[in-house]
Scaffold this motif. Structure first.
Motif, PDB file in Angstrom:
ATOM      1  N   HIS A 189       0.799  -1.213   0.000  1.00 20.77           N
ATOM      2  CA  HIS A 189       0.000   0.000   0.000  1.00 20.77           C
ATOM      3  C   HIS A 189       0.840   1.276   0.000  1.00 20.77           C
ATOM      4  O   HIS A 189       0.314   2.368   0.179  1.00 20.77           O
ATOM      5  CB  HIS A 189      -0.961  -0.002   1.186  1.00 20.77           C
ATOM      6  N   GLY A 190       2.124   1.162  -0.185  1.00 19.18           N
ATOM      7  CA  GLY A 190       2.976   2.331  -0.339  1.00 19.18           C
ATOM      8  C   GLY A 190       3.159   3.130   0.931  1.00 19.18           C
ATOM      9  O   GLY A 190       3.295   4.339   0.886  1.00 19.18           O
ATOM     10  N   ALA A 191       3.153   2.488   2.066  1.00 23.21           N
ATOM     11  CA  ALA A 191       3.268   3.205   3.325  1.00 23.21           C
ATOM     12  C   ALA A 191       4.707   3.207   3.821  1.00 23.21           C
ATOM     13  O   ALA A 191       5.524   2.391   3.420  1.00 23.21           O
ATOM     14  CB  ALA A 191       2.362   2.556   4.369  1.00 23.21           C
ATOM     15  N   GLN A 192       4.991   4.155   4.704  1.00 21.32           N
ATOM     16  CA  GLN A 192       6.306   4.268   5.312  1.00 21.32           C
ATOM     17  C   GLN A 192       6.125   4.368   6.818  1.00 21.32           C
ATOM     18  O   GLN A 192       5.169   4.959   7.296  1.00 21.32           O
ATOM     19  CB  GLN A 192       7.020   5.511   4.802  1.00 21.32           C
ATOM     20  N   ASP A 193       7.036   3.790   7.584  1.00 25.01           N
ATOM     21  CA  ASP A 193       6.954   3.805   9.037  1.00 25.01           C
ATOM     22  C   ASP A 193       7.067   5.230   9.566  1.00 25.01           C
ATOM     23  O   ASP A 193       8.018   5.936   9.273  1.00 25.01           O
ATOM     24  CB  ASP A 193       8.063   2.926   9.614  1.00 25.01           C
ATOM     25  N   LEU A 194       6.114   5.652  10.359  1.00 24.88           N
ATOM     26  CA  LEU A 194       6.051   7.015  10.880  1.00 24.88           C
ATOM     27  C   LEU A 194       7.309   7.431  11.610  1.00 24.88           C
ATOM     28  O   LEU A 194       7.803   8.541  11.421  1.00 24.88           O
ATOM     29  CB  LEU A 194       4.844   7.129  11.823  1.00 24.88           C
ATOM     30  N   SER A 195       7.843   6.557  12.434  1.00 26.15           N
ATOM     31  CA  SER A 195       8.992   6.932  13.254  1.00 26.15           C
ATOM     32  C   SER A 195      10.210   7.305  12.408  1.00 26.15           C
ATOM     33  O   SER A 195      11.062   8.052  12.853  1.00 26.15           O
ATOM     34  CB  SER A 195       9.350   5.811  14.225  1.00 26.15           C
ATOM     35  N   TYR A 240       1.861  12.565   1.206  1.00 27.85           N
ATOM     36  CA  TYR A 240       1.623  11.520   2.194  1.00 27.85           C
ATOM     37  C   TYR A 240       0.544  11.941   3.183  1.00 27.85           C
ATOM     38  O   TYR A 240       0.318  13.124   3.403  1.00 27.85           O
ATOM     39  CB  TYR A 240       2.904  11.223   2.982  1.00 27.85           C
ATOM     40  N   PHE A 241      -0.111  10.947   3.793  1.00 27.60           N
ATOM     41  CA  PHE A 241      -1.041  11.218   4.874  1.00 27.60           C
ATOM     42  C   PHE A 241      -0.749  10.260   6.019  1.00 27.60           C
ATOM     43  O   PHE A 241      -0.222   9.173   5.820  1.00 27.60           O
ATOM     44  CB  PHE A 241      -2.503  11.117   4.420  1.00 27.60           C
ATOM     45  N   LEU A 242      -1.082  10.674   7.221  1.00 27.91           N
ATOM     46  CA  LEU A 242      -0.854   9.884   8.429  1.00 27.91           C
ATOM     47  C   LEU A 242      -1.993   8.895   8.602  1.00 27.91           C
ATOM     48  O   LEU A 242      -3.162   9.261   8.505  1.00 27.91           O
ATOM     49  CB  LEU A 242      -0.765  10.816   9.635  1.00 27.91           C
ATOM     50  N   SER A 243      -1.656   7.637   8.852  1.00 26.20           N
ATOM     51  CA  SER A 243      -2.655   6.580   8.979  1.00 26.20           C
ATOM     52  C   SER A 243      -2.274   5.624  10.100  1.00 26.20           C
ATOM     53  O   SER A 243      -1.115   5.560  10.502  1.00 26.20           O
ATOM     54  CB  SER A 243      -2.743   5.818   7.654  1.00 26.20           C
ATOM     55  N   HIS A 244      -3.265   4.883  10.616  1.00 21.06           N
ATOM     56  CA  HIS A 244      -2.991   3.851  11.622  1.00 21.06           C
ATOM     57  C   HIS A 244      -3.946   2.679  11.445  1.00 21.06           C
ATOM     58  O   HIS A 244      -4.930   2.764  10.719  1.00 21.06           O
ATOM     59  CB  HIS A 244      -3.024   4.412  13.042  1.00 21.06           C
ATOM     60  N   ASN A 245      -3.627   1.580  12.132  1.00 15.15           N
ATOM     61  CA  ASN A 245      -4.473   0.396  12.055  1.00 15.15           C
ATOM     62  C   ASN A 245      -5.617   0.484  13.072  1.00 15.15           C
ATOM     63  O   ASN A 245      -5.812   1.508  13.727  1.00 15.15           O
ATOM     64  CB  ASN A 245      -3.653  -0.887  12.221  1.00 15.15           C
ATOM     65  N   HIS A 246      -6.367  -0.607  13.208  1.00 24.40           N
ATOM     66  CA  HIS A 246      -7.580  -0.632  14.025  1.00 24.40           C
ATOM     67  C   HIS A 246      -7.350  -0.983  15.496  1.00 24.40           C
ATOM     68  O   HIS A 246      -8.296  -0.977  16.284  1.00 24.40           O
ATOM     69  CB  HIS A 246      -8.554  -1.654  13.434  1.00 24.40           C
ATOM     70  N   GLU A 292      -1.925   8.657  -3.122  1.00 22.63           N
ATOM     71  CA  GLU A 292      -2.707   7.931  -4.132  1.00 22.63           C
ATOM     72  C   GLU A 292      -3.352   6.652  -3.593  1.00 22.63           C
ATOM     73  O   GLU A 292      -4.188   6.054  -4.250  1.00 22.63           O
ATOM     74  CB  GLU A 292      -1.868   7.630  -5.384  1.00 22.63           C
ATOM     75  N   THR A 293      -2.994   6.226  -2.386  1.00 21.67           N
ATOM     76  CA  THR A 293      -3.598   5.025  -1.795  1.00 21.67           C
ATOM     77  C   THR A 293      -4.688   5.383  -0.779  1.00 21.67           C
ATOM     78  O   THR A 293      -5.125   4.528  -0.018  1.00 21.67           O
ATOM     79  CB  THR A 293      -2.537   4.151  -1.106  1.00 21.67           C
ATOM     80  N   ILE A 294      -5.174   6.620  -0.794  1.00 18.15           N
ATOM     81  CA  ILE A 294      -6.142   7.058   0.211  1.00 18.15           C
ATOM     82  C   ILE A 294      -7.465   6.284   0.130  1.00 18.15           C
ATOM     83  O   ILE A 294      -8.220   6.227   1.093  1.00 18.15           O
ATOM     84  CB  ILE A 294      -6.376   8.580   0.143  1.00 18.15           C
TER      85      ILE A 294
END
Length: 91
Positions: A16-22, A32-38, A60-62
């Motif tokens: 999904h083209g994500a990068q680790d926030l830290s 980019y946008f900030l996202s988290h799991n459930h 683009e994966t929003i």
């Protein structure tokens, strides 16, 4: 985190083209946008605690995410969570 869980999380990031926030929060751009799991979390829970994960994800994966109003890291502005239909057992 168990090895299988770590593998699942890394595969999700790659897919999904994500990068680790830290690692990337300071270099974030409008791409980019900030996202988290459930996973249940508190307003200041750090990514990696008790299965909670947060990351920066390519704009683009929003379509895989939805706006979240949980109050987590309000200091970072609006963020998103992964839609239920895209969650896996490793999330």
């Amino acid at each position: 985190m168990m090895k299988g869980e770590e593998y699942g999380f890394k595969m999700y990031l790659e897919t999904h083209g994500a990068q680790d926030l830290s690692q990337f929060v300071e270099r974030s751009t409008g791409d980019y946008f900030l996202s988290h799991n459930h996973i249940t979390h508190e307003p200041r829970t750090r990514s990696g605690v008790n299965g909670f994960r947060a990351w920066l994800q390519r704009r683009e994966t929003i379509g895989f995410a939805e706006a979240c109003d949980c109050g987590w890291r309000a200091d970072l502005g609006p963020h998103y969570r992964i839609k239920a239909e895209f969650q896996t057992a490793d999330d």
